[in-house]
Write a protein that holds these residues in place. Sequence first.
Motif, PDB file in Angstrom:
ATOM      1  N   ASP A  59      46.952  44.375  41.536  1.00  0.00           N
ATOM      2  CA  ASP A  59      47.550  43.403  40.618  1.00  0.00           C
ATOM      3  C   ASP A  59      46.508  42.624  39.819  1.00  0.00           C
ATOM      4  OD1 ASP A  59      50.142  44.089  41.397  1.00  0.00           O
ATOM      5  OD2 ASP A  59      50.039  42.749  43.127  1.00  0.00           O
ATOM      6  N   ILE A  60      45.253  42.938  40.026  1.00  0.00           N
ATOM      7  CA  ILE A  60      44.165  42.250  39.328  1.00  0.00           C
ATOM      8  C   ILE A  60      44.211  42.556  37.838  1.00  0.00           C
ATOM      9  CG2 ILE A  60      41.647  42.307  38.990  1.00  0.00           C
ATOM     10  CD1 ILE A  60      41.369  42.610  41.993  1.00  0.00           C
ATOM     11  N   THR A  61      43.849  41.548  37.038  1.00  0.00           N
ATOM     12  CA  THR A  61      43.661  41.717  35.603  1.00  0.00           C
ATOM     13  C   THR A  61      42.194  41.416  35.298  1.00  0.00           C
ATOM     14  OG1 THR A  61      45.898  40.948  35.170  1.00  0.00           O
ATOM     15  CG2 THR A  61      44.394  40.936  33.321  1.00  0.00           C
ATOM     16  N   VAL A  62      41.571  42.270  34.482  1.00  0.00           N
ATOM     17  CA  VAL A  62      40.180  42.055  34.084  1.00  0.00           C
ATOM     18  C   VAL A  62      40.171  41.672  32.615  1.00  0.00           C
ATOM     19  CG1 VAL A  62      37.899  43.080  33.845  1.00  0.00           C
ATOM     20  CG2 VAL A  62      39.334  43.712  35.789  1.00  0.00           C
ATOM     21  N   ASN A  63      39.719  40.457  32.341  1.00  0.00           N
ATOM     22  CA  ASN A  63      39.619  39.959  30.970  1.00  0.00           C
ATOM     23  C   ASN A  63      38.171  40.115  30.504  1.00  0.00           C
ATOM     24  OD1 ASN A  63      42.361  38.983  30.888  1.00  0.00           O
ATOM     25  ND2 ASN A  63      41.680  37.348  32.230  1.00  0.00           N
ATOM     26  N   VAL A  64      37.989  40.752  29.362  1.00  0.00           N
ATOM     27  CA  VAL A  64      36.657  40.971  28.791  1.00  0.00           C
ATOM     28  C   VAL A  64      36.438  39.919  27.708  1.00  0.00           C
ATOM     29  CG1 VAL A  64      35.131  42.620  27.660  1.00  0.00           C
ATOM     30  CG2 VAL A  64      36.906  43.446  29.229  1.00  0.00           C
ATOM     31  N   VAL A  65      35.337  39.187  27.826  1.00  0.00           N
ATOM     32  CA  VAL A  65      35.020  38.108  26.889  1.00  0.00           C
ATOM     33  C   VAL A  65      33.729  38.441  26.151  1.00  0.00           C
ATOM     34  CG1 VAL A  65      34.512  35.644  26.661  1.00  0.00           C
ATOM     35  CG2 VAL A  65      36.118  36.431  28.428  1.00  0.00           C
ATOM     36  N   LYS A  66      33.781  38.372  24.822  1.00  0.00           N
ATOM     37  CA  LYS A  66      32.579  38.536  23.988  1.00  0.00           C
ATOM     38  C   LYS A  66      32.563  37.428  22.956  1.00  0.00           C
ATOM     39  CE  LYS A  66      31.864  43.502  24.375  1.00  0.00           C
ATOM     40  NZ  LYS A  66      31.844  44.790  23.682  1.00  0.00           N
TER      41      LYS A  66
ATOM     42  N   LYS B 148      49.325  30.738  44.694  1.00  0.00           N
ATOM     43  CA  LYS B 148      47.863  30.646  44.752  1.00  0.00           C
ATOM     44  C   LYS B 148      47.252  31.983  44.353  1.00  0.00           C
ATOM     45  CE  LYS B 148      47.520  29.490  49.137  1.00  0.00           C
ATOM     46  NZ  LYS B 148      46.930  29.061  50.421  1.00  0.00           N
ATOM     47  N   LYS B 149      46.056  31.908  43.799  1.00  0.00           N
ATOM     48  CA  LYS B 149      45.312  33.113  43.439  1.00  0.00           C
ATOM     49  C   LYS B 149      43.826  32.785  43.461  1.00  0.00           C
ATOM     50  CE  LYS B 149      45.345  32.231  38.450  1.00  0.00           C
ATOM     51  NZ  LYS B 149      45.689  32.752  37.128  1.00  0.00           N
ATOM     52  N   ASP B 150      43.012  33.833  43.466  1.00  0.00           N
ATOM     53  CA  ASP B 150      41.570  33.686  43.334  1.00  0.00           C
ATOM     54  C   ASP B 150      41.155  34.209  41.965  1.00  0.00           C
ATOM     55  OD1 ASP B 150      41.581  32.809  45.950  1.00  0.00           O
ATOM     56  OD2 ASP B 150      40.523  34.539  46.769  1.00  0.00           O
ATOM     57  N   ILE B 151      40.025  33.730  41.477  1.00  0.00           N
ATOM     58  CA  ILE B 151      39.483  34.137  40.180  1.00  0.00           C
ATOM     59  C   ILE B 151      37.972  34.301  40.342  1.00  0.00           C
ATOM     60  CG2 ILE B 151      39.153  33.480  37.748  1.00  0.00           C
ATOM     61  CD1 ILE B 151      41.579  31.562  38.127  1.00  0.00           C
ATOM     62  N   ILE B 152      37.414  35.316  39.701  1.00  0.00           N
ATOM     63  CA  ILE B 152      35.958  35.481  39.658  1.00  0.00           C
ATOM     64  C   ILE B 152      35.538  35.547  38.199  1.00  0.00           C
ATOM     65  CG2 ILE B 152      33.989  36.958  40.207  1.00  0.00           C
ATOM     66  CD1 ILE B 152      35.544  37.989  42.617  1.00  0.00           C
ATOM     67  N   LYS B 153      34.534  34.738  37.838  1.00  0.00           N
ATOM     68  CA  LYS B 153      33.969  34.762  36.490  1.00  0.00           C
ATOM     69  C   LYS B 153      32.545  35.293  36.578  1.00  0.00           C
ATOM     70  CE  LYS B 153      36.605  31.041  34.354  1.00  0.00           C
ATOM     71  NZ  LYS B 153      36.490  29.833  33.511  1.00  0.00           N
ATOM     72  N   ILE B 154      32.250  36.295  35.758  1.00  0.00           N
ATOM     73  CA  ILE B 154      30.926  36.908  35.726  1.00  0.00           C
ATOM     74  C   ILE B 154      30.353  36.664  34.335  1.00  0.00           C
ATOM     75  CG2 ILE B 154      29.603  39.040  35.980  1.00  0.00           C
ATOM     76  CD1 ILE B 154      32.027  40.100  37.631  1.00  0.00           C
ATOM     77  N   GLY B 155      29.210  36.003  34.260  1.00  0.00           N
ATOM     78  CA  GLY B 155      28.629  35.591  32.986  1.00  0.00           C
ATOM     79  C   GLY B 155      27.783  36.630  32.295  1.00  0.00           C
ATOM     80  N   GLU B 156      28.116  37.903  32.472  1.00  0.00           N
ATOM     81  CA  GLU B 156      27.373  38.975  31.820  1.00  0.00           C
ATOM     82  C   GLU B 156      28.273  40.214  31.781  1.00  0.00           C
ATOM     83  OE1 GLU B 156      23.648  41.425  33.390  1.00  0.00           O
ATOM     84  OE2 GLU B 156      23.132  39.351  32.927  1.00  0.00           O
ATOM     85  N   LEU B 157      28.121  41.013  30.749  1.00  0.00           N
ATOM     86  CA  LEU B 157      28.882  42.263  30.659  1.00  0.00           C
ATOM     87  C   LEU B 157      28.137  43.338  31.448  1.00  0.00           C
ATOM     88  CD1 LEU B 157      29.880  42.031  26.911  1.00  0.00           C
ATOM     89  CD2 LEU B 157      31.416  41.886  28.876  1.00  0.00           C
TER      90      LEU B 157
END
Length: 135
Positions: A72-79, A49-58
């Motif tokens: 252990d967190i990974t931060v994915n940058v989406v553009k 199990k894991k948690d995820i947070i999505k933020i809709g703005e840079l």
Amino acid sequence: MNIDCIENGYVIDHIKAGNAMEIYNILNLSLLECQVALITNAKSKKTGKKDIIKIGELIDLDLNKLAAIDPDITVNVVKNNKLIEKKKIEMPNEIVNVYKCMNPRCITSIEGDLDHVFVLVNGVYRCRYCETRIK
């Protein structure tokens, strides 16, 4: 469950299950006007199990705060709907005002305007002033 993909923003992934709300609060995500999605107890091949947070703005993310909570967190940058960068974070040597020292005899408990500084010692954060461990 259907959570839309984000056009621009971040996906904070591989959060230890149960830590998403702590991250939400420490990063003050409730103050944002953009969409923020918290996903708890998502399936994970590595940990179950894991948690995820999505933020809709840079926004300006404090990676040191994230690393202090869960290295252990990974931060994915989406553009423009594309993953442009995957950031693996590392525990900083020092964190300031992320946590408060819980020792009632610590100088930070007496002096209200003093920063709460924790130093990394052997993989554990300790108060700079009284050496109390973060739990």
